[in-house]
Design a protein around this motif. Structure first.
Motif, PDB file in Angstrom:
ATOM      1  N   UNK A  78     -31.302  65.708  35.007  1.00 59.25           N
ATOM      2  CA  UNK A  78     -32.172  65.502  33.838  1.00 59.25           C
ATOM      3  C   UNK A  78     -31.610  66.231  32.624  1.00 59.25           C
ATOM      4  N   UNK A  79     -31.320  67.482  32.787  1.00 55.53           N
ATOM      5  CA  UNK A  79     -30.858  68.316  31.673  1.00 55.53           C
ATOM      6  C   UNK A  79     -29.488  67.870  31.147  1.00 55.53           C
ATOM      7  N   UNK A  80     -28.527  67.626  32.059  1.00 53.02           N
ATOM      8  CA  UNK A  80     -27.147  67.388  31.655  1.00 53.02           C
ATOM      9  C   UNK A  80     -26.810  65.928  31.366  1.00 53.02           C
ATOM     10  N   UNK A  81     -27.563  64.994  31.976  1.00 50.34           N
ATOM     11  CA  UNK A  81     -27.176  63.589  31.868  1.00 50.34           C
ATOM     12  C   UNK A  81     -28.280  62.663  31.359  1.00 50.34           C
ATOM     13  N   UNK A  82     -29.495  63.178  31.163  1.00 50.96           N
ATOM     14  CA  UNK A  82     -30.579  62.296  30.752  1.00 50.96           C
ATOM     15  C   UNK A  82     -31.251  62.707  29.451  1.00 50.96           C
ATOM     16  N   UNK A  83     -31.486  63.988  29.246  1.00 53.88           N
ATOM     17  CA  UNK A  83     -32.269  64.441  28.085  1.00 53.88           C
ATOM     18  C   UNK A  83     -31.738  63.947  26.748  1.00 53.88           C
ATOM     19  N   UNK A  84     -30.444  63.734  26.623  1.00 51.78           N
ATOM     20  CA  UNK A  84     -29.861  63.235  25.372  1.00 51.78           C
ATOM     21  C   UNK A  84     -30.352  61.845  25.008  1.00 51.78           C
ATOM     22  N   UNK A  85     -30.810  61.076  25.993  1.00 43.87           N
ATOM     23  CA  UNK A  85     -31.318  59.718  25.725  1.00 43.87           C
ATOM     24  C   UNK A  85     -32.595  59.759  24.882  1.00 43.87           C
ATOM     25  N   UNK A  86     -33.267  60.894  24.857  1.00 42.14           N
ATOM     26  CA  UNK A  86     -34.470  61.044  24.022  1.00 42.14           C
ATOM     27  C   UNK A  86     -34.121  60.813  22.545  1.00 42.14           C
ATOM     28  N   UNK A  87     -32.945  61.269  22.133  1.00 43.72           N
ATOM     29  CA  UNK A  87     -32.533  61.147  20.729  1.00 43.72           C
ATOM     30  C   UNK A  87     -32.373  59.698  20.282  1.00 43.72           C
ATOM     31  N   UNK A  88     -32.187  58.782  21.225  1.00 42.16           N
ATOM     32  CA  UNK A  88     -32.044  57.363  20.889  1.00 42.16           C
ATOM     33  C   UNK A  88     -33.210  56.546  21.449  1.00 42.16           C
ATOM     34  N   UNK A  89     -34.342  57.219  21.648  1.00 35.76           N
ATOM     35  CA  UNK A  89     -35.541  56.517  22.108  1.00 35.76           C
ATOM     36  C   UNK A  89     -35.384  55.910  23.487  1.00 35.76           C
ATOM     37  N   UNK A  90     -34.556  56.540  24.311  1.00 37.15           N
ATOM     38  CA  UNK A  90     -34.300  56.060  25.681  1.00 37.15           C
ATOM     39  C   UNK A  90     -33.814  54.614  25.692  1.00 37.15           C
ATOM     40  N   UNK A  91     -33.113  54.209  24.633  1.00 33.98           N
ATOM     41  CA  UNK A  91     -32.598  52.838  24.489  1.00 33.98           C
ATOM     42  C   UNK A  91     -33.715  51.805  24.631  1.00 33.98           C
ATOM     43  N   UNK A  92     -34.949  52.179  24.336  1.00 37.65           N
ATOM     44  CA  UNK A  92     -36.108  51.337  24.649  1.00 37.65           C
ATOM     45  C   UNK A  92     -36.977  51.108  23.427  1.00 37.65           C
ATOM     46  N   UNK A  93     -37.375  49.857  23.245  1.00 36.35           N
ATOM     47  CA  UNK A  93     -38.374  49.490  22.229  1.00 36.35           C
ATOM     48  C   UNK A  93     -39.433  48.659  22.931  1.00 36.35           C
ATOM     49  N   UNK A  94     -40.697  48.904  22.580  1.00 36.10           N
ATOM     50  CA  UNK A  94     -41.801  48.190  23.221  1.00 36.10           C
ATOM     51  C   UNK A  94     -42.695  47.590  22.148  1.00 36.10           C
ATOM     52  N   UNK A  95     -43.103  46.349  22.390  1.00 36.85           N
ATOM     53  CA  UNK A  95     -44.085  45.667  21.545  1.00 36.85           C
ATOM     54  C   UNK A  95     -45.172  45.115  22.457  1.00 36.85           C
ATOM     55  N   UNK A  96     -46.411  45.298  22.033  1.00 28.29           N
ATOM     56  CA  UNK A  96     -47.553  44.720  22.737  1.00 28.29           C
ATOM     57  C   UNK A  96     -48.216  43.752  21.779  1.00 28.29           C
ATOM     58  N   UNK A  97     -48.295  42.492  22.196  1.00 32.40           N
ATOM     59  CA  UNK A  97     -48.844  41.431  21.339  1.00 32.40           C
ATOM     60  C   UNK A  97     -48.188  41.424  19.960  1.00 32.40           C
ATOM     61  N   UNK A  98     -46.872  41.651  19.943  1.00 32.92           N
ATOM     62  CA  UNK A  98     -46.095  41.604  18.708  1.00 32.92           C
ATOM     63  C   UNK A  98     -46.088  42.874  17.895  1.00 32.92           C
ATOM     64  N   UNK A  99     -46.877  43.868  18.279  1.00 36.34           N
ATOM     65  CA  UNK A  99     -46.991  45.114  17.505  1.00 36.34           C
ATOM     66  C   UNK A  99     -46.179  46.223  18.190  1.00 36.34           C
ATOM     67  N   UNK A 100     -45.327  46.903  17.397  1.00 37.93           N
ATOM     68  CA  UNK A 100     -44.512  47.994  17.924  1.00 37.93           C
ATOM     69  C   UNK A 100     -45.410  49.107  18.466  1.00 37.93           C
ATOM     70  N   UNK A 101     -45.028  49.626  19.621  1.00 36.55           N
ATOM     71  CA  UNK A 101     -45.803  50.671  20.284  1.00 36.55           C
ATOM     72  C   UNK A 101     -44.951  51.935  20.351  1.00 36.55           C
ATOM     73  N   UNK A 102     -45.537  53.065  19.978  1.00 33.59           N
ATOM     74  CA  UNK A 102     -44.839  54.346  20.057  1.00 33.59           C
ATOM     75  C   UNK A 102     -45.107  54.983  21.418  1.00 33.59           C
ATOM     76  N   UNK A 103     -44.118  55.704  21.911  1.00 35.48           N
ATOM     77  CA  UNK A 103     -44.299  56.428  23.166  1.00 35.48           C
ATOM     78  C   UNK A 103     -43.746  57.823  23.008  1.00 35.48           C
ATOM     79  N   UNK A 104     -44.187  58.712  23.890  1.00 37.71           N
ATOM     80  CA  UNK A 104     -43.744  60.097  23.849  1.00 37.71           C
ATOM     81  C   UNK A 104     -42.482  60.302  24.675  1.00 37.71           C
ATOM     82  N   UNK A 105     -42.206  61.562  24.977  1.00 34.24           N
ATOM     83  CA  UNK A 105     -41.039  61.909  25.790  1.00 34.24           C
ATOM     84  C   UNK A 105     -41.217  61.396  27.217  1.00 34.24           C
TER      85      UNK A 105
END
Length: 182
Positions: A78-105
């Motif tokens: 987690x620390x060495x190979x995953x946590x850096x993905x937080x800086x790029x939003x975990x390569x993930x974008x989510x929309x519900x019914x067309x509306x962008x949804x924000x998520x936490x860590x």
């Protein structure tokens, strides 16, 4: 002479063009929905890495070389190979019914070494507010730097009983988008 110089300049411009960039890491993504009552509270994500990145992670973190990650080794992944993905939003974008949804860590991170030697990461992205569980949920996995590519098919993981239909499609050059109809 002038034509030769122009041709050489053109070749240099083409050779240095960003389109020559290509992915170095490859992920097969899986996704499931996390519900609170009748509302979608987040998504559960699984990334199965290619064998080359898996070797890097395993070599760096499976210290006892037993083919599985202990709690402390999982923390190192987690620390060495995953946590850096937080800086790029975990390569993930989510929309519900067309509306962008924000998520936490990311929460509940777990790394596993699979029987084929590949490493899988699983984690949950909880939405900052719950969304109505009807209509379409669109999840896009994409690395804008083109360093990481996603397989063109997203696996549905976990309980899929509320999902009426799922459709995966290529997004941009190396990303993938899955639409889940509830």
């Amino acid at each position: 002479m002038r034509q030769t110089l122009l041709a050489l300049l053109l070749c240099l411009m083409i050779a240095s063009h960003p389109a020559a960039a290509h992915p170095h890491l490859f992920i097969n993504a899986g996704v499931g929905l996390v519900f609170t009552g009748n509302e979608v509270a987040g998504i559960h994500v699984r990334w199965k890495w290619d064998e080359w990145w898996s070797e890097e992670v395993t070599g760096g973190c499976d210290r006892d070389r037993n083919g599985k990650f202990s709690a402390s080794e999982n923390e190192a992944v987690r620390r060495d190979f995953f946590d850096g993905a937080r800086d790029v939003g975990y390569f993930t974008k989510v929309r519900v019914n067309g509306k962008k949804v924000a998520f936490g860590n990311a929460k509940d991170f777990r790394a596993t070494i699979l029987s084929d030697g590949c490493v899988a990461y699983e984690f949950t992205l909880f939405f900052k507010k719950n969304e109505a569980a009807c209509g379409a949920i669109e999840i896009t996995f994409n690395d804008d730097t083109i360093y990481t590519a996603f397989d063109e098919e997203v696996d549905i993981i976990g309980d899929a009983t509320r999902i009426k239909r799922s459709k995966s499609e290529i997004y941009e050059d190396f990303g993938v988008r899955v639409t889940l109809d509830l």
